[in-house]
Motif scaffolding. Structure first.
Motif, PDB file in Angstrom:
ATOM      1  N   PRO A  29       0.836  -1.202   0.000  1.00  0.00           N
ATOM      2  CA  PRO A  29       0.000   0.000   0.000  1.00  0.00           C
ATOM      3  C   PRO A  29       0.871   1.252   0.000  1.00  0.00           C
ATOM      4  O   PRO A  29       1.846   1.338   0.744  1.00  0.00           O
ATOM      5  CB  PRO A  29      -0.808  -0.134   1.295  1.00  0.00           C
ATOM      6  N   LEU A  30       0.524   2.198  -0.856  1.00  0.00           N
ATOM      7  CA  LEU A  30       1.257   3.458  -0.915  1.00  0.00           C
ATOM      8  C   LEU A  30       0.592   4.453   0.019  1.00  0.00           C
ATOM      9  O   LEU A  30      -0.637   4.556   0.070  1.00  0.00           O
ATOM     10  CB  LEU A  30       1.249   4.005  -2.344  1.00  0.00           C
ATOM     11  N   SER A  31       1.407   5.205   0.743  1.00  0.00           N
ATOM     12  CA  SER A  31       0.840   6.205   1.639  1.00  0.00           C
ATOM     13  C   SER A  31       1.883   7.267   1.933  1.00  0.00           C
ATOM     14  O   SER A  31       3.091   7.018   1.878  1.00  0.00           O
ATOM     15  CB  SER A  31       0.359   5.571   2.949  1.00  0.00           C
ATOM     16  N   GLY A  32       1.397   8.440   2.230  1.00  0.00           N
ATOM     17  CA  GLY A  32       2.277   9.494   2.709  1.00  0.00           C
ATOM     18  C   GLY A  32       3.112  10.141   1.615  1.00  0.00           C
ATOM     19  O   GLY A  32       2.976   9.853   0.425  1.00  0.00           O
ATOM     20  N   GLU A  33       3.990  11.004   2.102  1.00  0.00           N
ATOM     21  CA  GLU A  33       4.820  11.821   1.212  1.00  0.00           C
ATOM     22  C   GLU A  33       6.263  11.763   1.686  1.00  0.00           C
ATOM     23  O   GLU A  33       6.546  11.875   2.881  1.00  0.00           O
ATOM     24  CB  GLU A  33       4.299  13.257   1.243  1.00  0.00           C
ATOM     25  N   ASN A 110       9.147   3.417   5.216  1.00  0.00           N
ATOM     26  CA  ASN A 110       7.837   4.031   5.454  1.00  0.00           C
ATOM     27  C   ASN A 110       6.949   3.122   6.306  1.00  0.00           C
ATOM     28  O   ASN A 110       5.743   2.990   6.076  1.00  0.00           O
ATOM     29  CB  ASN A 110       7.142   4.360   4.128  1.00  0.00           C
ATOM     30  N   ARG A 112       6.896  -0.055   6.441  1.00  0.00           N
ATOM     31  CA  ARG A 112       6.547  -1.330   5.825  1.00  0.00           C
ATOM     32  C   ARG A 112       7.751  -2.253   5.787  1.00  0.00           C
ATOM     33  O   ARG A 112       8.843  -1.829   5.411  1.00  0.00           O
ATOM     34  CB  ARG A 112       6.020  -1.127   4.411  1.00  0.00           C
ATOM     35  N   TYR A 140       5.660   5.218  -1.106  1.00  0.00           N
ATOM     36  CA  TYR A 140       5.012   6.488  -0.798  1.00  0.00           C
ATOM     37  C   TYR A 140       4.073   6.852  -1.941  1.00  0.00           C
ATOM     38  O   TYR A 140       4.337   6.534  -3.105  1.00  0.00           O
ATOM     39  CB  TYR A 140       6.049   7.603  -0.643  1.00  0.00           C
ATOM     40  N   GLU A 141       2.995   7.572  -1.629  1.00  0.00           N
ATOM     41  CA  GLU A 141       2.118   8.053  -2.689  1.00  0.00           C
ATOM     42  C   GLU A 141       2.819   9.123  -3.524  1.00  0.00           C
ATOM     43  O   GLU A 141       2.684   9.164  -4.740  1.00  0.00           O
ATOM     44  CB  GLU A 141       0.824   8.634  -2.098  1.00  0.00           C
ATOM     45  N   ARG A 301       1.267   6.562  -7.668  1.00  0.00           N
ATOM     46  CA  ARG A 301       0.021   5.892  -8.043  1.00  0.00           C
ATOM     47  C   ARG A 301      -0.148   5.850  -9.555  1.00  0.00           C
ATOM     48  O   ARG A 301      -0.642   4.873 -10.111  1.00  0.00           O
ATOM     49  CB  ARG A 301      -1.175   6.594  -7.399  1.00  0.00           C
TER      50      ARG A 301
END
Length: 312
Positions: A29-33, A110, A112, A140-141, A301
């Motif tokens: 899952p991609l998340s954050g910056e 991140n 993960r 990361y997103e 993404r």
């Protein structure tokens, strides 16, 4: 022959990487910056108890490429690192082949836990750091690289759709007449450089002529033959204009041919009888253009790269 500039072009030469990459490429899952300094886009992570400083590369494959010294530090404490390096895939720097070692390692990025490919090829890949990491490994997103001091004339935004190619790394496709080239980006290399096939395609489209033969320092510090191609009309590559460009004439040329120079009608072109190397028509845009950009943003993404730059 005098050196022309430094630039990187290499390719994976064996399939040994595939099984490890298949595990490393698991959908996370991609998340954050992630925000980085464009002058030195560096992250830190650990393999066992060994800390590593890694440069985030815009053109590296989905792996971590290490300098030999970093490999030795990891191997010096196998109980904590939990693995040993073994024979890996070769790297082709033009026609030069470097034998490699590789390992699958557990890292945390991140928040993960990931299994990634570590690779090394007997020579330093990266100055001032332990190695470099590809964008495809960063969950990361958004990844943003900014300069600490912005460029007041940086007013236009260039956008590229990136294909994260397993052999060549992230690249954007650009049509040139009836042909196509691939565009990559480097925040480390001083000058823009083209492979042999990309140089021939651009020369045909813009009435280019080869001259100023010499050498260029490519990946891992290996010297490769190079020339300058001068265009009669400016070539637009990735939104940047070029009156001339360095070309690694002996590398990744395939069957592409350069146009003859009409000012030298009596010249005879002699080609060495060497096995034909697969064409990879790619241009690596270097700091000669990217130093005029003060922001790079990667949307993981959509795999889109946006650059905020000056007019050229």
């Amino acid at each position: 022959m005098r050196p022309l500039a430094a630039a990187v072009f290499l390719a994976v030469a064996a399939a040994a990487l595939a099984p490890v990459q298949a595990r490393a490429a698991q959908k996370l899952p991609l998340s954050g910056e992630l925000r980085l300094d464009m002058e030195a886009p560096i992250i830190t992570l650990s393999i066992g108890d060994v800390p590593l400083r890694l440069r985030v590369s815009l053109n590296q494959k989905r792996l971590i490429e290490l300098n030999p010294d970093a490999v030795r530090r990891i191997e010096a404490d196998p109980p904590r690192s939990g693995f040993a390096f073994e024979s890996g895939f070769d790297a082709l720097v033009g026609r030069e082949r470097l034998r490699g070692v590789q390992a699958a390692a557990k890292v945390r990025i991140n928040g993960r836990k990931m299994i990634v490919t570590l690779a090394s090829h007997g020579r330093d890949c990266c100055k001032g750091v332990d190695g470099e990491i590809g964008l495809g490994l960063l969950p990361y997103e958004t990844i943003i690289m900014d300069r600490s001091v912005g460029i007041s004339a940086a007013t236009r935004t260039l956008r590229y759709g990136l294909d994260d190619h397993p052999t060549h790394g992230p690249q954007a496709r650009q049509t040139v007449g009836a042909d196509a080239i691939f565009v990559q980006f480097s925040l480390e290399q001083a000058r823009t450089v083209a492979t042999g096939s990309a140089g021939a395609i651009l020369a045909r489209a813009h009435d280019g002529r080869l001259d100023d033969a010499g050498e260029i320092e490519a990946a891992f510090g290996i010297k490769r033959p190079a020339s300058t191609v001068t265009f009669a009309t400016p070539a637009n590559v990735g939104g940047f204009a070029y009156d001339d460009m360095i070309v690694r004439t002996a590398d990744f040329g395939g069957a592409e041919q350069y146009p003859r120079d009409p000012e030298k009608p009596g010249d005879i072109m002699v080609q060495r009888r060497v096995p034909q190397q697969e064409a990879w028509p790619a241009v690596l845009i270097g700091r000669d253009r990217l130093d005029g950009c003060d922001r790079a943003e990667i949307d993981r993404r959509t795999n889109q790269l946006s650059l905020r730059c000056t007019a050229n």
